[in-house]
Design an enzyme around this catalytic site. Sequence first.
Site, mmCIF file in Angstrom:
data_model
loop_
_atom_site.group_PDB
_atom_site.id
_atom_site.type_symbol
_atom_site.label_atom_id
_atom_site.label_comp_id
_atom_site.label_asym_id
_atom_site.label_seq_id
_atom_site.Cartn_x
_atom_site.Cartn_y
_atom_site.Cartn_z
ATOM 1 N N GLY A 208 40.223 47.936 14.120
ATOM 2 C CA GLY A 208 39.115 47.196 14.720
ATOM 3 C C GLY A 208 37.868 48.054 14.721
ATOM 4 C CB CYS B 260 43.039 52.063 12.052
ATOM 5 S SG CYS B 260 41.396 52.800 11.937
ATOM 6 C CE1 TYR B 261 39.395 50.115 19.574
ATOM 7 C CE2 TYR B 261 41.208 48.549 19.708
ATOM 8 C CZ TYR B 261 40.106 49.156 20.277
ATOM 9 O OH TYR B 261 39.724 48.804 21.546
ATOM 10 C CG HIS C 251 43.365 51.016 7.100
ATOM 11 N ND1 HIS C 251 43.348 49.947 7.967
ATOM 12 C CD2 HIS C 251 42.384 51.850 7.517
ATOM 13 C CE1 HIS C 251 42.398 50.115 8.863
ATOM 14 N NE2 HIS C 251 41.795 51.268 8.610
ATOM 15 C CD GLU D 39 45.847 47.755 6.653
ATOM 16 O OE1 GLU D 39 46.674 48.662 6.787
ATOM 17 O OE2 GLU D 39 44.818 47.681 7.346
ATOM 18 C CG ASP E 278 41.414 25.741 -0.889
ATOM 19 O OD1 ASP E 278 42.220 26.257 -1.676
ATOM 20 O OD2 ASP E 278 40.333 26.256 -0.568
ATOM 21 C CE LYS F 223 41.195 28.887 -4.105
ATOM 22 N NZ LYS F 223 40.345 27.902 -3.406
#
Length: 554
Positions: free
Chosen positions: A89, A116-117, A210, A212, A268, A410
């Site tokens: 964050g 992280c945060y 991170h 991810e 979509d 997506k």
Amino acid sequence: MSPCAAPRDSAMVFAADSLEVKSPSMSSTPPHTDTAVETIAILDFGSQYAQLIARRVREAGVHARLVRPDISLAELRQLSPIGLILSGGPASVYEAGAPRCDPQLFSLGIPVLGICYGMQIAVELLGGRVQPGGAGEYGPTRLTISPASGANPAAEDLFAGVPSQTSVWMSHGDQVRDWDRDFIALAATATCPLAAVAHRRAPFFGVQFHPEVTHTPYGMKILENFLYRICRASGTWRMERFLESAVDKIRRQAPTGRVLCGLSGGVDSAVTAALLHRAVGDRLINIFVDNGLLRSQERRNVEGTFRDHFHMDLRVVDAADEFLSALAGVTEPQQKRVVIGKAFIEAFKRGAADITDGRFLAQGTLYPDVIESGAGLAGATAKIKLHHNVGGLPENLGFELIEPLRDLFKDEVRRLGEVLGLPESLVWRHPFPGPGLAVRCVGEVTREKLGLLRQADGILLEEIVAAGLYRATAQVFAVLLPVRSVAVMGDGRGYNPVIALRSVDSTDFMTADWSRIPYDLLARISNRIVNEVRGVSRVVYDITSKPPGTIEWE
Ligand code: XMP
């Protein structure tokens, strides 16, 4: 401040005043949850990567759900997660008003991974101290993992199969400076002594980097270790599973009454319609507004797919005249969007006028479309702004919103489209903006200009498909410029508008590079356009990346 801020892309939305509606799904009350699905709850502290964490967890075969950071223990218990992830964050934990989570999270008895945060807030809640870390660390950083000590066997699980020296992606200014003997330092970098941590008593693990992002080569391995070795996930979540639970959820939300879906012809809304049809069958009514700003064959393709192939109730609203007269004399791009947004609402209302028991409105809002003020932060009202191509409609139309794709990216929507049996040509379609050809007809929009543009665009796409480049490119289209140039045509002199070709490569459409289309193919497209489109005698190729150039010209 760390740069983990939520992204903004205001160019992609219409007039905010008419198109903002309250979102039901980020409210403080979690919806009924299918507890048979193993879930990881991700507490979103406002990181631009929170949605990416969710996606990685799903890629690893476990269902993930983003929740507000101040979610109560009772609400969390209702979700029955097998583990929690605290995201990064933008705030600093020592700032007044920094988002916090319930300190009792650690007493739920389920593993918690702070990133992280998320690591910093957890360490602080467990008795450590966070301070500004001097220069901070941004970008690729060398991580040294401490040799296994046996002090906490689960701690070793987090880095199982990861080399003791590896590169990780850092993005932080603050760091943990003070910690007591309850914490086990698992890894460090040259300037960050606690780059990964475990707790001896609480089921807590933290990483300052991170995992991810793809720039952390062993990041996925670390997340998988958390899921499989620490949370003991079984990894049974698949898109087919998402389909089942989405169908179930829609049926519970809309047990009776008609469901309306605004079809745009894009991926979509098509996937939303197919999913809704699976869930509510003939109670679904699709409304397709022909605004006169569509590409060649677009209306026919939508009718062919949804009415003829899927046998769905499809109502087409013929509104080209209304859109074109509302656009007369409008040249400013944002004003075009506002005009089109309003005309769309009127046309949609017209299409829905004789549907008496229409109670629900389905929209194909995706996670990246959800642009929130302080995404997920404690106390922030969740608001979404809607794209026109998923049916930007105001709240006061009186429908209850159904947004079954809100948690997906997506490419996950495309996968769902495949699972639902949509044709490949639809599932892999390039995005097309809600305002359609109006923002590709630079300057004033007229029927005549739209005709030229449609023809040139059709030739371009035909050649790109024939060359096998449609899947390799992210978005390809023609733009009609309000510039005339001289041409020698036969013995005569021409003075005609210019067509610009735009082809970009991109994964997220936030950044893009122009496609290196082979010269021979460009030559063929250019020849065909000047020969076949009467009234165009010059073609140029746009070689601008984004940033600074946007993908669309307007
Ligand atoms: P830009 O031009 O901002 O486009 O780089 C990024 C992506 O968004 C699409 N786009 C829009 N989509 N309504 C939409 O539904 C809009 O007003 C709009 N403007 C741009 C664009 O086609 C690209 O995919």
